[in-house]
Each structure stands twice: as structure tokens, then as C-alpha cells.
Motif scaffolding. Structure first.
Motif, PDB file in Angstrom:
ATOM      1  N   HIS A  17      -4.136   6.445  -2.161  1.00 17.38           N
ATOM      2  CA  HIS A  17      -3.378   5.201  -2.030  1.00 17.38           C
ATOM      3  C   HIS A  17      -3.228   4.550  -3.411  1.00 17.38           C
ATOM      4  O   HIS A  17      -4.116   4.655  -4.263  1.00 17.38           O
ATOM      5  CB  HIS A  17      -4.081   4.219  -1.091  1.00 17.38           C
ATOM      6  CG  HIS A  17      -4.181   4.691   0.319  1.00 17.38           C
ATOM      7  ND1 HIS A  17      -3.302   4.295   1.299  1.00 17.38           N
ATOM      8  CD2 HIS A  17      -5.053   5.550   0.914  1.00 17.38           C
ATOM      9  CE1 HIS A  17      -3.635   4.878   2.444  1.00 17.38           C
ATOM     10  NE2 HIS A  17      -4.700   5.644   2.230  1.00 17.38           N
ATOM     11  N   ASP A  76       0.858  -1.183   0.000  1.00 15.06           N
ATOM     12  CA  ASP A  76       0.000   0.000   0.000  1.00 15.06           C
ATOM     13  C   ASP A  76       0.897   1.237   0.000  1.00 15.06           C
ATOM     14  O   ASP A  76       1.459   1.618   1.022  1.00 15.06           O
ATOM     15  CB  ASP A  76      -0.894  -0.028   1.235  1.00 15.06           C
ATOM     16  CG  ASP A  76      -1.851   1.168   1.307  1.00 15.06           C
ATOM     17  OD1 ASP A  76      -1.752   2.053   0.434  1.00 15.06           O
ATOM     18  OD2 ASP A  76      -2.662   1.204   2.241  1.00 15.06           O
ATOM     19  N   ARG A 116       1.332   5.161  -0.104  1.00 15.12           N
ATOM     20  CA  ARG A 116       0.515   6.308   0.265  1.00 15.12           C
ATOM     21  C   ARG A 116       1.018   7.570  -0.423  1.00 15.12           C
ATOM     22  O   ARG A 116       2.227   7.805  -0.500  1.00 15.12           O
ATOM     23  CB  ARG A 116       0.540   6.504   1.773  1.00 15.12           C
ATOM     24  CG  ARG A 116      -0.395   7.588   2.266  1.00 15.12           C
ATOM     25  CD  ARG A 116      -0.445   7.626   3.766  1.00 15.12           C
ATOM     26  NE  ARG A 116      -1.365   8.650   4.238  1.00 15.12           N
ATOM     27  CZ  ARG A 116      -1.612   8.907   5.520  1.00 15.12           C
ATOM     28  NH1 ARG A 116      -1.009   8.185   6.449  1.00 15.12           N
ATOM     29  NH2 ARG A 116      -2.464   9.853   5.854  1.00 15.12           N
TER      30      ARG A 116
END
Length: 496
Positions: free
Chosen positions: A96, A65, A67
């Protein structure tokens, strides 16, 4: 005036808040390599972002993930499928960018990062390889920070190396298998290495099928010798004759007309590098003649010495004369295809050389003198090939002075080499070429790469379709012929 100023500031603030936030980083590329030991997925970034790693309940999916990362549209079209990775999915939204890799069963992964340049990469490996790869079980299935060499603090006296694109595993105690994949301005380069602890392993030359001439794959020679690892060695003719000076267990098994670089081992195991040439004479009775070659095909007006490395017979025609020599005496005279004694040799002559020995009889004195110069006369093992690549930790390519032809001297190609590292360990290496996965290297580029791997001295070996590295009986690289080529010789690593 104050009311107007407050109104202007309010409008500016509202405009700023309504603007989309600038991404902290750009995901510029996703690169992928599937090797013999692992798969690697590399994410190239403009700067290092905040990211998290999640694993599915069944352990088969890993999600990274990212960001505040923007990704080019082409990223979502990058497909990754192999024997280790089942699929990849991309998802963007709410600040994201998520990448989910679905692994095939029995596999594990490690996520690591590199700050300069900014890269995050995932290595997919067998579960059994996790400890040797990361140094501890807890380094798997999470962000482990900057990539650390699994060999640092590993088994044996292995050189600690750590840089982007390098994957190392301990194939055996004191044996490090390394894969290095990188991209330069012209494309992808894939190189493979094995480092061996000098205190645990010895290097030895071997011949295809145990004799000259002979042809056999490098893996075949490795299997026959029960070796830990092997690399193809010197140049060879189509029939398997050596085109390089070779000495095995103190007995010469091949010669060359050139003065070229070689790797050797002294009786105490000390490695030596340098140029070597052969000079020999044979005295039968009262006549002395120069040697044309050892364990090679006999040509016109030649004198060839055949010893145990040529097999049981000379396999020559009847148009010459041959003298069997044992214990300093002529013990037999034939016209051709003579048996070769294990404790002696056969002197095979043709034309003018045969005429010079016309009066020789059984029982006459026989002296074979061979001179390689110092330190090569004392060396127990020698594998001559060339050119020299590295000397004293510096690039030193000697292709010109050693008179190598243009197909070896110029251009990018698959390459092989033997080296000694700064910790004294042995290194075998190959770089693939002439294929999409690797464009090959020039001799100078190859020398620089060997230095990056820790080499202080290195000699080039036969390359092209012959380049072949074997560890534990398995071919590590992708030979440019599409499969292993049968070659004339190899260097092997054996337990002491």
C-alpha cells in the motif's frame, strides 16, 4: 525422468513465489495548485490502480490508500501547504502507498479520477461550495468517478465542460467561474474564465472613472458599475486615452488609426465580430475637414471631436480654436479648455485645421459625420482591440494583417479575450504569464484554448500586466505586475 521433471517444476514454482510481486501501477508525480477558489492535488499514475478513500473522525483528514502502487522516492518529499491544506504525510508498506492530507477547518474535499491519462485528484473547497461543485452532497468525501462538470445541469444555460485540470463553480445563477490548470512541455499554464448565460446577462464597455482619459483597476471599474464580472479591455496610452475604437451607448469614446478587430453588440443584443475602422468629417459653415480622432489628445494640425465621454472640459491649451456644437449649430467659440455640453460636442482644431475654419462664426451650420461601416454604424456597443483569435470555431489569428507590434504578436505572454460560445453565451478569459505558476501563451495557443472552452468567435484584448479577470468584485488571476494595473477600460457583465 518424471521425477526429475517434477523436481524442476517445483524449483521453478518456488522461485516464482519468492519473487516480489510487480506493482500494478507507478505513482510518477504529485502536482499541486492553489487557486482563488480551491486547492487541487493531482496524482499522476502509469495506470489506474485500486484505491480507497478514508476520512478521519473529525473530518479534517483524508487518506488515499493506493494498492499495489510503487512511488518514486521524490514523491515522499513533495510538500503541500497552503491556506487550505495544513500538511501531507506519506506512508508505504505491505503493498500500500498512503497519502494523508490534513485540511484546515471549514473545508471539504472531493476525490475524482481520470482514466486517460491515469490521474487521481483531490479538490479542497469550502463546505459551502460542495453542492455547486459536485452536483450533490453525496459526491463529496468519496471517490466520485470521472470528473463531471458542476455546470452540467447547473443553473442557467451553461456549457457542460469536463476535462482534467478544469474546475468550475456556479458563482451566481447563470454565471460559471472556471479555472483551468495544465502542464505542457514548457511548464505550467493557469487560465481563468467566466461564462455568462446570454439570457440573463448583457455585456457592456465601461471607461476608467467613467471618462477618457482615465486610469482605474478592473476591479475598481467592476465595483463602480456593480458588475457581476469584468475583464480588462482595449489598449490605452499612458494618460488613459483609448488606443482602440470604443463605442458606448451609441456614442464613440475613442478611435484608432488602424483597421482592427472588435467585439460589438447590435440594438437587439446580437453579438458581432470583425474589423472596424473610423472615418469622420466635420462641416462648419461651408468648410469641411477630416477628423483626426475622437476623445483623444489634440496634436499638431489635428481636428479632434470631444463629446461627453471626455468629461466636463476639453483640457486643451490656448494654441488652437474650439467650436461648441449643439443641435446642428455653432453655439460657442473659445481658444481652449472649453466646457463640453452633454447634448453636443466640441470641435477642437490646431494649425492647418484651425486655419480652414478661421471664418466660422456663432450660428453657422455644424455637421459631424462619423462612418464605421456595416454593421458597426448600427452597433450600440463596440470594444475594439484585436487581433481576431477565433472565427467560426477555428483558429484565425490576424495579428499580421492588423499590423500589431512584435511585443503583442510574438512570444508567450499573459492574455485576455472576449468570446461567444457555441451555446451563444458570453465568455471572458485571461491566462497568466511571466511567472512560475504560468508561462503564458502565444496568440495561437490562446486561440486553441478558447476553442477548447467552447468559443466559436473570439477577439484578443490588451494583455501583459493589464490582463485581469474579476468575478463578484474579486480578482481571479495573478496579474504579472504582482498587483492589479490601472487600465483605461473594461468589459463588464450586467444583469439584464
Amino acid at each position: 525422468m518424471n521425477r526429475l521433471r517434477r523436481r524442476v517444476l517445483a524449483v521453478l514454482l518456488a522461485a516464482m513465489l519468492s519473487m516480489p510481486a510487480a506493482s500494478a501501477a507507478d505513482l510518477t508525480a504529485v502536482r499541486y495548485h492553489s487557486g482563488s477558489e480551491h486547492d487541487r492535488v493531482v496524482f499522476d499514475l502509469s495506470s489506474m490502480p485500486d484505491y480507497r478513500v478514508r476520512t478521519s473522525a473529525d473530518g479534517r483528514e483524508v487518506t488515499i490508500d493506493f494498492r499495489d502502487v510503487s512511488a518514486a522516492a521524490k514523491i515522499s518529499r513533495t510538500r503541500l501547504e497552503s491556506s487550505r491544506i495544513e500538511s501531507v504525510k506519506y506512508k508505504a508498506g505491505q503493498g500500500h502507498f498512503l497519502v494523508t492530507l490534513r485540511l484546515k477547518s471549514g473545508l471539504d474535499f472531493q476525490v475524482r479520477k481520470l482514466s486517460h491519462p491515469a490521474r487521481v485528484f483531490v479538490d479542497v473547497v469550502p463546505k459551502s461550495a460542495v453542492k455547486s461543485y459536485g452536483g450533490s452532497e453525496t459526491n463529496s468525501r468519496k471517490d466520485a468517478g470521472a470528473p463531471a462538470s458542476p455546470a452540467a445541469g447547473g443553473e442557467g444555460n451553461i456549457l457542460p465542460l469536463s476535462f482534467d485540470g478544469l474546475y468550475t463553480r456556479m458563482a451566481a445563477p447563470g454565471i460559471a467561474s472556471r479555472t483551468y490548470v495544465y502542464w505542457d512541455a514548457d511548464g505550467k499554464v493557469s487560465a481563468y474564465f467566466v461564462e455568462a448565460d446570454k439570457n440573463l446577462y448583457a455585456v457592456k464597455p465601461v471607461l476608467a472613472r467613467g471618462r477618457v482619459p482615465g486610469l482605474q483597476t478592473t476591479s475598481g471599474m467592476s465595483d463602480a458599475a456593480d458588475a457581476v464580472a469584468a475583464v480588462n479591455a482595449t489598449y490605452f496610452a499612458g494618460n488613459g486615452d483609448m488606443i482602440g475604437l470604443v463605442k458606448i451607448d451609441g456614442v464613440i469614446a475613442g478611435t484608432t488609426y488602424y483597421t482592427r478587430s472588435a467585439f460589438g453588440l447590435m440594438p437587439d443584443g446580437r453579438p458581432v465580430f470583425g474589423r472596424v475602422s473610423y472615418s469622420g468629417t466635420v462641416t462648419l459653415g461651408d468648410e469641411t475637414q477630416p477628423v483626426s480622432g475622437v476623445d483623444a489628445e489634440r496634436g499638431e494640425n489635428n481636428l479632434i471631436v470631444y463629446n461627453k465621454w471626455y468629461g466636463s472640459r476639453t483640457r486643451t491649451n490656448e494654441y488652437g480654436m474650439e467650436y461648441t456644437v449643439r443641435n446642428g449649430k455653432v453655439t460657442g467659440i473659445q481658444t481652449g479648455n472649453s466646457p463640453i455640453p452633454a447634448d453636443g460636442c466640441v470641435i477642437s482644431v490646431h494649425g492647418t485645421a484651425a486655419e480652414a475654419f478661421a471664418g466660422v462664426q456663432i450660428g453657422d451650420r455644424a455637421v459631424v459625420t462619423e462612418d464605421l461601416g456595416s454593421p458597426w454604424n448600427e452597433a450600440v456597443q463596440i470594444m475594439g482591440a484585436g487581433p481576431r483569435l477565433v472565427e467560426g470555431g477555428q483558429v484565425h489569428v490576424t495579428a499580421g494583417e492588423e499590423e500589431f507590434p512584435s511585443d503583442i504578436r510574438y512570444g508567450r505572454a499573459p492574455r485576455s479575450a472576449v468570446a461567444v460560445l457555441r451555446n451563444g453565451n458570453y465568455l471572458f478569459g485571461v491566462v497568466d504569464g511571466r511567472q512560475a505558476d504560468s508561462h503564458g501563451l502565444t496568440l495561437t495557443e490562446w486561440a486553441k484554448l478558447l476553442i477548447k472552452m467552447g468559443a466559436v468567435d473570439a477577439v484578443n484584448l490588451d494583455g501583459g500586466g493589464s490582463s485581469d479577470l474579476v468575478i463578484g468584485g474579486k480578482v481571479q488571476n495573478k496579474p504579472s505586475d504582482g498587483s492589479e494595473r490601472a487600465v483605461g477600460s473594461a468589459l463588464i457583465l450586467m444583469k439584464k
